[in-house]
Write an enzyme that holds these catalytic residues in place. Structure first.
Site, PDB file in Angstrom:
ATOM      1  N   ARG A 254     -10.349  10.108  67.825  1.00  0.00           N
ATOM      2  CA  ARG A 254      -9.415  11.113  67.345  1.00  0.00           C
ATOM      3  C   ARG A 254      -8.117  10.567  66.756  1.00  0.00           C
ATOM      4  NH1 ARG A 254      -9.800  16.725  70.108  1.00  0.00           N
ATOM      5  NH2 ARG A 254      -8.427  16.022  71.764  1.00  0.00           N
TER       6      ARG A 254
ATOM      7  N   ARG B 283     -16.414   6.229  62.462  1.00  0.00           N
ATOM      8  CA  ARG B 283     -17.191   7.465  62.572  1.00  0.00           C
ATOM      9  C   ARG B 283     -17.581   8.059  61.221  1.00  0.00           C
ATOM     10  NH1 ARG B 283     -16.857  11.437  65.986  1.00  0.00           N
ATOM     11  NH2 ARG B 283     -18.222  12.318  64.429  1.00  0.00           N
TER      12      ARG B 283
ATOM     13  N   TYR C  39     -20.096  26.135  78.646  1.00  0.00           N
ATOM     14  CA  TYR C  39     -20.648  25.899  77.299  1.00  0.00           C
ATOM     15  C   TYR C  39     -22.048  26.493  77.160  1.00  0.00           C
ATOM     16  CZ  TYR C  39     -16.648  23.037  76.127  1.00  0.00           C
ATOM     17  OH  TYR C  39     -15.368  22.633  75.865  1.00  0.00           O
TER      18      TYR C  39
HETATM   19  O1  1CP Z   1     -11.618  10.283  76.664  1.00  0.00           O
HETATM   20  C1  1CP Z   1     -12.155   9.581  75.802  1.00  0.00           C
HETATM   21  O2  1CP Z   1     -11.479   8.844  75.079  1.00  0.00           O
HETATM   22  C2  1CP Z   1     -13.673   9.536  75.708  1.00  0.00           C
HETATM   23  C3  1CP Z   1     -14.192  10.477  74.792  1.00  0.00           C
HETATM   24  C4  1CP Z   1     -14.457  11.915  75.177  1.00  0.00           C
HETATM   25  C5  1CP Z   1     -14.349  12.602  76.407  1.00  0.00           C
HETATM   26  C6  1CP Z   1     -13.843  12.104  77.733  1.00  0.00           C
HETATM   27  C7  1CP Z   1     -14.954  12.826  74.235  1.00  0.00           C
HETATM   28  C8  1CP Z   1     -15.234  12.512  72.823  1.00  0.00           C
HETATM   29  N1  1CP Z   1     -15.196  14.010  74.880  1.00  0.00           N
HETATM   30  C9  1CP Z   1     -14.828  13.902  76.195  1.00  0.00           C
HETATM   31  C10 1CP Z   1     -14.942  14.912  77.261  1.00  0.00           C
HETATM   32  C11 1CP Z   1     -14.976  16.334  76.894  1.00  0.00           C
HETATM   33  N2  1CP Z   1     -15.666  16.932  75.883  1.00  0.00           N
HETATM   34  C12 1CP Z   1     -14.348  17.346  77.649  1.00  0.00           C
HETATM   35  C13 1CP Z   1     -13.558  17.097  78.885  1.00  0.00           C
HETATM   36  C14 1CP Z   1     -12.213  16.593  78.557  1.00  0.00           C
HETATM   37  C15 1CP Z   1     -11.213  17.589  78.088  1.00  0.00           C
HETATM   38  O3  1CP Z   1     -10.983  18.587  78.794  1.00  0.00           O
HETATM   39  O4  1CP Z   1     -10.638  17.357  77.017  1.00  0.00           O
HETATM   40  C16 1CP Z   1     -14.626  18.574  77.055  1.00  0.00           C
HETATM   41  C17 1CP Z   1     -14.165  19.936  77.502  1.00  0.00           C
HETATM   42  C18 1CP Z   1     -15.458  18.304  75.933  1.00  0.00           C
HETATM   43  C19 1CP Z   1     -16.043  19.290  75.017  1.00  0.00           C
HETATM   44  C20 1CP Z   1     -15.654  19.004  73.622  1.00  0.00           C
HETATM   45  N3  1CP Z   1     -16.224  18.019  72.879  1.00  0.00           N
HETATM   46  C21 1CP Z   1     -14.613  19.592  72.873  1.00  0.00           C
HETATM   47  C22 1CP Z   1     -13.686  20.707  73.347  1.00  0.00           C
HETATM   48  C23 1CP Z   1     -14.070  22.021  72.761  1.00  0.00           C
HETATM   49  C24 1CP Z   1     -13.407  23.185  73.470  1.00  0.00           C
HETATM   50  O5  1CP Z   1     -14.099  23.850  74.290  1.00  0.00           O
HETATM   51  O6  1CP Z   1     -12.222  23.439  73.235  1.00  0.00           O
HETATM   52  C25 1CP Z   1     -14.612  18.957  71.609  1.00  0.00           C
HETATM   53  C26 1CP Z   1     -13.729  19.256  70.450  1.00  0.00           C
HETATM   54  C27 1CP Z   1     -15.635  17.952  71.648  1.00  0.00           C
HETATM   55  C28 1CP Z   1     -15.983  16.988  70.586  1.00  0.00           C
HETATM   56  C29 1CP Z   1     -15.500  15.614  70.831  1.00  0.00           C
HETATM   57  N4  1CP Z   1     -15.727  14.861  71.975  1.00  0.00           N
HETATM   58  C30 1CP Z   1     -15.177  13.618  71.849  1.00  0.00           C
HETATM   59  C31 1CP Z   1     -14.601  13.535  70.544  1.00  0.00           C
HETATM   60  C32 1CP Z   1     -13.943  12.312  69.964  1.00  0.00           C
HETATM   61  C33 1CP Z   1     -14.802  14.779  69.919  1.00  0.00           C
HETATM   62  C34 1CP Z   1     -14.379  15.156  68.514  1.00  0.00           C
HETATM   63  C35 1CP Z   1     -15.615  15.380  67.703  1.00  0.00           C
HETATM   64  C36 1CP Z   1     -15.733  14.635  66.449  1.00  0.00           C
HETATM   65  O7  1CP Z   1     -15.156  13.553  66.240  1.00  0.00           O
HETATM   66  O8  1CP Z   1     -16.516  15.176  65.613  1.00  0.00           O
END
Ligand code: 1CP
Length: 340
Positions: free
Chosen positions: A33, A42, A151
């Site tokens: 991100r 990516r 989810y």
């Molecule tokens: O922490 C890190 O650096 C490792 C990467 C990581 C982690 C720990 C990602 C990569 N996702 C997660 C956990 C995650 N995923 C959580 C728990 C943490 C938190 O509360 O933030 C949750 C709720 C998700 C679900 C999720 N995945 C969301 C949230 C959506 C919502 O409900 O609001 C999103 C946007 C993703 C996509 C995602 N996951 C990770 C990345 C880098 C991305 C972005 C997607 C992309 O690059 O296309």
């Protein structure tokens, strides 16, 4: 069993509530991100595909360790990866998050259990990372049953988790079956990471703050507790957003370290959690947009409040926002390491 080279790191010592040379610091969502080198890697690779490529996972996980000087690496993956691995029809849509093709409605929609053979790429990536990281600990992670259920039931991100709660209150037997299966999957996914060398785990119950404490204890805590009991051989961090009223119960679920969002000062969080656990947190992730001098003052406030804890791991109160300037994260790491 041999002792890991990360055993005496400040992070693992803080988790065990032992004295530390400096407060350890890492950031939720540090991998990805906010880093331009992440976006470059990516380019043209879908999120879920990137999670299945050990070479990419290793590089993305290492990027923030190199650039920011954080004390810990967090495995690059997503909480929905194990669901995908057991055949749930879902994708991670850019700008939205996880989206499920057919939301959970009946027992016929229960996902199957997960076995290590379903995720060989996780075993490979963790193994590769642990050997490259040396004395820097690696945190494995998974989504907790409630947050994963949200989810599956909502079909995607949700503000008020209305359908999830409707199932929980309306059909407790089916709810319990679902959370039980999700606990199996989560536990198996964490075990794969620990067995491949992860030295701590974080169980993300990001959205459980939507529940009052009494309902948390009835409908969620037993399932999260079963997951945490199955990984008691490493320090366990348990985190959710908006969980000021749940902190004690989340600790009781079996956490060694309770994660705290930015809404509550750490000394008050420590009072609510009670003795015998460390805390993690809790700088507001939006503070990085304030001037550097303000950020440094706020970091010191968090360190001061964290003195009330038996162990303190510095973090943000939730994940790094995509627009964050990496130099500001670096400044936070330096300020934490300077200490008070
Ligand atoms: O922490 C890190 O650096 C490792 C990467 C990581 C982690 C720990 C990602 C990569 N996702 C997660 C956990 C995650 N995923 C959580 C728990 C943490 C938190 O509360 O933030 C949750 C709720 C998700 C679900 C999720 N995945 C969301 C949230 C959506 C919502 O409900 O609001 C999103 C946007 C993703 C996509 C995602 N996951 C990770 C990345 C880098 C991305 C972005 C997607 C992309 O690059 O296309």
């Amino acid at each position: 069993m041999s002792i890991s080279p990360a055993h005496d790191s400040a992070f693992l010592r803080a988790c065990r509530r032992e004295p530390v040379p400096h407060t350890p610091v890492w950031f939720m969502r540090q991998a990805g991100r906010a880093l331009p080198e992440y976006r470059a890697l990516r380019e043209g690779v879908a999120m879920l595909d990137s999670c299945m490529r050990p070479d990419l996972v290793t590089e993305i996980t290492l990027q923030p360790v190199r650039r920011l000087g954080v004390d810990v690496a967090i495995f690059f993956s997503d909480i929905v990866v194990p669901l995908k691995a057991v055949g749930v029809d879902l994708d991670i849509v850019p700008g939205i998050g996880p989206v499920v093709g057919q939301p959970f409605r009946t027992a016929a929609d229960l996902p199957r259990a997960l076995s290590p053979g379903d995720v060989p790429y996780i075993t490979a990536a963790v193994g590769q990372l642990v050997s490259e990281l040396g004395a820097t600990p690696l945190i494995g992670f998974a989504g907790a049953p409630f947050t994963l259920a949200s989810y599956l039931v909502e079909g995607g991100p949700s503000k008020n988790h209305a359908r999830t709660k409707a199932l929980m209150y309306g059909d407790p037997a089916l709810w319990s079956q679902l959370l039980d299966r999700l606990a199996d999957i989560t536990l198996a996914f964490l075990r794969v990471q620990i067995d491949a060398g992860a030295s701590a785990v974080q169980l993300f119950d990001s959205w459980v703050g939507a529940l009052p404490a009494a309902d948390y204890r009835t409908f969620v805590q037993p399932h999260s507790a079963r997951v945490l009991a199955g990984v008691a051989d490493v320090p366990r961090i348990h985190f959710g957003v908006g969980t000021g009223e749940l902190l004690h119960a989340m600790g009781e679920a079996g956490a060694d370290v309770v994660g705290v969002d930015w809404r509550l000062p750490l000394d008050e969080a420590v009072r609510r959690i009670g003795p015998g656990r460390a805390v993690q947190g809790n700088l507001d992730p939006t503070l990085v947009f304030a001037p550097a001098a303000v950020v440094r003052d706020k970091v010191r406030d968090v360190l001061e409040a964290g003195k009330a804890a038996e162990g303190h791991v510095f973090n943000l109160g939730h994940g790094v926002l995509p627009e964050t300037d990496p130099d500001m994260l670096k400044l936070i790491v330096e300020t934490v390491h300077e200490g008070l």
